[in-house]
Structure formats: structure tokens, C-alpha cells
Design a protein around this motif. Structure first.
Motif, short mmCIF file in Angstrom:
data_model
loop_
_atom_site.label_atom_id
_atom_site.label_comp_id
_atom_site.label_asym_id
_atom_site.label_seq_id
_atom_site.Cartn_x
_atom_site.Cartn_y
_atom_site.Cartn_z
N LEU A 425 37.98 41.07 58.18
CA LEU A 425 37.83 42.45 57.73
C LEU A 425 37.56 43.36 58.93
N MET A 426 38.36 44.44 59.08
CA MET A 426 38.21 45.35 60.20
C MET A 426 37.80 46.76 59.77
N TYR A 427 38.39 47.26 58.68
CA TYR A 427 38.11 48.62 58.20
C TYR A 427 38.00 48.60 56.68
N SER A 437 32.57 54.74 44.18
CA SER A 437 31.27 54.54 44.83
C SER A 437 31.24 53.28 45.68
N PHE A 438 32.36 52.55 45.73
CA PHE A 438 32.41 51.30 46.47
C PHE A 438 33.49 51.35 47.55
N TYR A 439 33.23 50.62 48.63
CA TYR A 439 34.26 50.39 49.65
C TYR A 439 35.11 49.23 49.16
N SER A 440 36.32 49.57 48.65
CA SER A 440 37.13 48.57 47.97
C SER A 440 38.53 48.41 48.53
N ASP A 441 38.90 49.23 49.55
CA ASP A 441 40.22 49.13 50.18
C ASP A 441 40.01 48.58 51.59
N GLY A 465 42.23 41.52 43.89
CA GLY A 465 42.18 40.08 44.03
C GLY A 465 40.76 39.52 43.96
N PHE A 466 39.77 40.38 44.13
CA PHE A 466 38.37 39.97 44.13
C PHE A 466 37.71 40.35 42.81
N ILE A 474 31.00 42.61 49.15
CA ILE A 474 31.75 43.17 50.29
C ILE A 474 31.25 44.58 50.60
N ASP A 475 30.99 45.38 49.58
CA ASP A 475 30.49 46.73 49.78
C ASP A 475 29.16 46.70 50.54
#
Length: 559
Positions: A425-427, A437-441, A465-466, A474-475
Motif C-alpha cells: 500500500l502506497m497511497y 469517512s473511510f480511506y477506502s481507495d 474486495g475487502f 486499513i483505515d
């Protein structure tokens, strides 16, 4: 407008398909004309408001709130409409204050009043009228208004699902009503669909579609399961390649030519060269591809090349010349003026061969049948297709009629097994709708030898996929390991020792000069979180490049 806002709010928070259908059917039942018709247009993507565009909304909000404060708010919320709805200052300046604020009672504008006013507005009048409506609504109404006018609902409702809800609503008065009957009428009726609702409520006869070259609901395939294999024999099932383009329906009817996607969206304006090539009478089902000129032949290109022409309102002559479109035909739905969908596939195939054979434009060819004796033969061909733009196999009963929907048994799709790679994961970027409200991309990369040693290079981006629980994990990692911020994007720690490894599944690869890695993934998705694996053990670019080696660059061409 408040009822429409409540509908959107409930739909976005309702994961169940059946519950969404019930919500929409009930809305159609209790909402009067023409409000419900404009709501239906919005839900099916059929509402375009030329006088309102996202850039105009940004300029509008800049007159009401400090730009830096808005930027911070937008970064936190992650959704333009939601941010404006929450921060909108009803006490704006006199130049923009076009109507008194109202939060309840009859002063709240109706959905139809808003839509009809904005549709009649010019680009110059649009901002003033939008500001007046935003002043008159509460935050929920403002959010619904902005979603409506920008066309970005993102509420988990497809056009097909909204039409199914319409059919469920109409089934109370129209015996035996199926969604396919509405699909076939769709391009002959226009918002706010007054004759359509009158029929569905038993107040009028069924509308007569005057549309030439109408869309016909497509037949879809079921995934092949292990238990289905014993029934796959050459005398029962035909086999053909599954091409990696977009499914289309090409129709030519008394001089009217149209090109539809599988969901009924008319994309003819994006592919005018393909419309010009529909020199037959009838309707065919096939795969839209783009290719490269090789003398008098067009060689099929990759899906990434097709993407250069998708979703464009206008297309230049230069792009048409460099990325010519063509159709690889699968099936015949209408031969001349005869609807042949009730004929068995064997006979429709013969009709298709005759129809395509009579085309002189050189932009339509037949998807070849794949000869086989046993399922072992098919399995081998499926695992080693002759060209990279083949996703797998299609299996069709010789005696199958063309039945809209996804019936079990007549057609199967047997796609290649997905590839997997361990990437870092980079970005990360905030999602939309319920994920705002989540970092999902997530953008992820693999290792590559650089001038200063090994470095990570991005190879893809995934946002599904998650599970919901994994999204939270992940968030949390993203927030605790942010290195830099670039607007709504966060750069995440990704060293050899510290970072998050994702197992990424994907359908295929294309060479890409636009990406630093030199490759582009097809349908990437996160299949597993590798908390157990340090980033230094993630895969290298050589692993992906090796996957390109078995595939030849040339593909069978068409004349």
C-alpha cells in the motif's frame, strides 16, 4: 424535495437489495406526479442538468465560506455534495441571496419545481437559482439537491434495480408485469414518465413506444461451477471465446442506428464510426473492441486502449483513426424486421453469420466458435487463450432461446482463474457515499530496481474486495502511518520494513507507457491483507512482466 432526500438517505444506508426495492416501490406509490418521475430519472441516470456543473458549485460555495476552511472540510468529509450541504452559509452575500431561507412548510421547493427550474435555466442563471434552492433547504435537502444536479448519486442503486422497483410497483395493477417489459419501453418514454406511471397504476393503456432501433434486454451467463462440467458436451453446448471489451447491442432500424451498452445506455455519440458501420437491418449482440490499423486489417487492441474512447462526450477524428472501433458479434436478436430471440441459438447463429456476412463496412466480424471434444480440451484452451484480450470461454446451449436476465443453465461463462500478486500500500483516498469517512481507495506498488536501489512503483488501484472489518483495519493503518497529504490523498509509510502488504487479485495485464511500472492491471481487487508479511517480501515488477510473456502482441485481425 424532503421526501426524495429521505429516500436517498435510506437507500444509501440499506445494504439489502430487496429492502432497496421496497423503499423505491413505496416511494413511487405515495409520491405524486411529476416528482416521482424526476426521481426515477435521477435514479436511472437519465437526468442531465446542463446549467449546473461541479466547477460552478465550487465557485458558488467560495462566495459563502473561506476557501481554506472549505478545503479542510472537503478533505475530511471526502464528498463534494455532502461538504457543501454541511457548510453552506444561508446568510450569504446579497448578490447571491435570491430567496428567503425556509426549512419547513410550503416554502420548501418540490423536487419537480427544482428540476424544471434548473432545466429551464441558462449557465448564467444556474448559480443564482441553485443558491436560492440551497437557502430554502435543510442540510439533507441540500445534499439531495447537489447529488441530483451533478448526477453522482452513489447510493448502491443501478438503473436496472430502479426499473425493477418500478415493475414491482406496477405489478399491483398490471398482471404479469416483468422488468423486461419496462426495459423495452424505456427508450420510447421520457422524464417525468407521466404515461408510464398512468399505465402502471391502471389509469391508461400501455404506452406505445415510437422509438426506432429500441434496446432489448440482454441475456447474461451464469458462472460455470464444478458440478456443471459433466453436462458440457459438444452436442449440447457451443463454445466461443469471451472477449475483454464491453458488451454492446447494435441496432439498425429503418435508417436509425443505435449502439447500447448491456444496461441500455446509448453510447452512439462516443462511437460515431461504429454507427456508420451498421450497414445491416436488425439487431446484434456482441463485444465492442478497438484495434490498430494494419493495412486493410484491424487488429484487436487491449482493454486499456478501449478505455481511451469510453465515457467521452465528443471524440476527435484523430482518436477515431488511431483507435478504430469494431464489434465481434455473438448473437442475432432481430434479422431484418423479424424478432428471432425465440429461435434456438443454433438457428440464431446461422442468421448472425448471414447478417454479418452481408456487412460491407468491415467493422463487424463473428466471434469464432471453439471446437472441442471433452471438457479437458476446453480447460486447456481456457488456461492458455491465443490472445491476451480473451477472458475465458462462453458456453451456450445449442437449443437455448435468447432469454433476458440470467437464467441458470442455458449460458455459462468460464473465466480464467485470476492472477494474484503481493503489493505494498502506497497511497489512500477517501471513498464516497457510506465510505466517505473511510480511506477506502488504495494505490499499491511492487518493487523495481532503480538508480538508488530498490523502489516501489505503483501498478494499480483498488477499492473493493475487502470486508467492512478489514476496511476499518486499513483505515486505522492509513491514519496512523500517513507521511504526506496531497489534497484528499494520503501517502502512507511504505518502506522495506514498515508498511501494509495487500494480496491483489486481477484478471489480466496490459503493457502501458502511461504508467511508470510499464504495466496496467485489469479489474484489480484486494483479496487478502498480509499483516504477516514484511513489505520487503512483496513481489517485484519482474513477476508481473513474466505474466506478459506467454501472450503474443498480435491478435487475429478482421478485414
Amino acid at each position: 424535495m424532503q421526501d426524495f432526500a429521505a429516500l436517498l438517505d435510506r437507500l444509501i444506508l440499506t445494504p439489502s437489495r430487496n429492502a432497496k426495492l421496497r423503499l423505491m416501490a413505496e416511494y413511487f406509490r405515495v409520491t405524486p406526479d411529476p416528482d416521482r418521475g424526476w426521481a426515477l430519472a435521477a435514479l436511472t441516470g437519465g437526468l442531465d442538468v446542463p446549467s449546473v456543473k461541479p466547477a460552478m458549485l465550487r465557485a458558488l460555495v467560495a462566495e459563502r465560506i473561506d476557501e481554506v476552511l472549505f478545503a479542510y472540510s472537503y478533505d475530511y468529509v471526502g464528498d463534494l455534495a455532502e461538504t457543501i450541504a454541511l457548510v453552506w452559509d444561508e446568510g450569504g452575500g446579497p448578490t447571491m441571496r435570491a430567496a428567503p431561507a425556509a426549512t419547513n412548510g410550503s416554502n420548501i421547493p418540490s423536487l419537480s419545481a427544482i428540476v424544471e427550474t434548473l432545466l429551464a435555466s441558462s449557465r448564467a442563471d444556474g448559480p443564482r437559482r441553485v443558491a436560492a434552492f440551497l437557502d430554502a433547504l435543510d442540510s439533507d435537502g441540500r445534499w439531495a439537491l447537489l447529488k441530483l444536479v451533478t448526477g453522482g448519486l452513489r447510493i448502491g442503486v443501478s438503473a436496472r434495480l430502479a426499473k425493477q422497483a418500478l415493475a414491482d410497483f406496477g405489478a399491483e395493477k398490471v398482471d404479469g408485469l416483468q422488468v423486461n417489459e419496462i426495459e423495452e419501453l424505456w427508450h420510447g418514454v421520457k422524464p417525468p414518465y407521466l404515461p408510464l406511471f398512468a399505465w402502471l397504476e391502471g389509469r391508461a393503456e400501455k404506452p406505445v413506444s415510437s422509438a426506432r432501433a429500441p434496446f432489448r434486454p440482454v441475456m447474461l451467463a451464469q458462472p460455470l461451477e464444478e458440478g456443471d462440467l459433466p453436462g458440457i458436451t459438444p452436442d449440447v453446448y457451443a463454445a466461443e471465446w469471451k472477449w475483454d471489451g464491453i458488451r454492446v447491442q447494435a441496432v439498425s432500424d429503418q435508417g436509425v442506428r443505435r449502439l447500447y451498452t448491456r444496461t441500455g445506455e446509448d453510447i452512439g455519440d462516443t462511437f460515431p464510426d461504429m454507427l456508420d458501420a451498421l450497414d445491416f437491418a436488425g439487431a446484434i449482440d456482441g463485444e465492442l473492441l478497438v484495434g490498430r490499423r494494419a493495412g486493410e486489417t484491424i487488429e484487436p487492441g487491449s482493454f486499456s486502449e478501449l478505455q481511451q474512447r469510453l465515457n467521452r462526450k465528443t471524440v476527435s477524428g484523430k482518436l477515431i483513426a488511431s483507435h478504430p472501433a469494431f464489434i465481434r458479434a455473438y448473437d442475432c436478436l432481430v434479422d431484418g424486421e423479424e424478432d428471432v430471440r425465440a429461435l434456438p441459438f443454433r438457428e440464431r447463429r446461422e442468421r448472425l453469420e448471414h447478417l454479418v456476412g452481408g456487412s460491407l463496412a468491415g467493422r463487424i466480424d463473428l466471434s469464432p466458435l471453439v471446437a472441442y471434444d471433452t471438457t479437458d480440451d476446453l480447460m486447456e484452451k481456457r488456461s492458455l487463450p491465443p490472445v491476451p484480450i480473451i477472458e475465458g470461454l462462453m458456453l451456450k446451449r445449442w437449443d437455448s432461446v435468447y432469454e433476458p436476465g440470467r437464467p441458470k443453465g442455458p449460458w455459462f461463462k468460464w473465466k480464467r482463474d485470476p492472477y494474484t500478486v503481493d503489493a505494498v500500500l502506497m497511497y489512500a483516498q477517501r471513498g464516497h457515499g457510506k465510505r466517505s469517512s473511510f480511506y477506502s481507495d488504495y494505490t499499491f506498488g511492487v518493487w523495481k530496481r532503480g538508480e538508488g536501489g530498490d523502489e516501489l512503483v505503483p501498478v494499480g488501484k483498488a477499492y473493493f474486495g475487502f470486508t467492512d472489518d478489514e476496511l476499518v483495519e486499513i483505515d486505522r493503518f492509513v491514519r496512523r502511518n500517513t507521511l504526506n497529504r496531497f489534497g484528499p490523498v494520503r501517502e502512507v509509510t511504505h518502506s522495506a520494513e514498515v508498511g501494509l502488504v495487500l494480496e491483489v487479485a486481477f484478471e489480466g495485464l496490459n503493457r502501458s507507457a502511461r504508467h511508470k511500472s510499464g504495466v496496467a492491471m485489469r479489474f484489480p481487487r484486494v483479496s487478502r491483507l498480509r499483516w504477516d508479511k514484511p513489505p520487503r517480501e512483496a513481489d517485484r515488477i519482474e513477476t508481473l512482466e513474466a505474466l506478459l510473456e506467454p501472450w503474443v502482441d498480435e491478435a487475429p485481425g478482421m478485414n
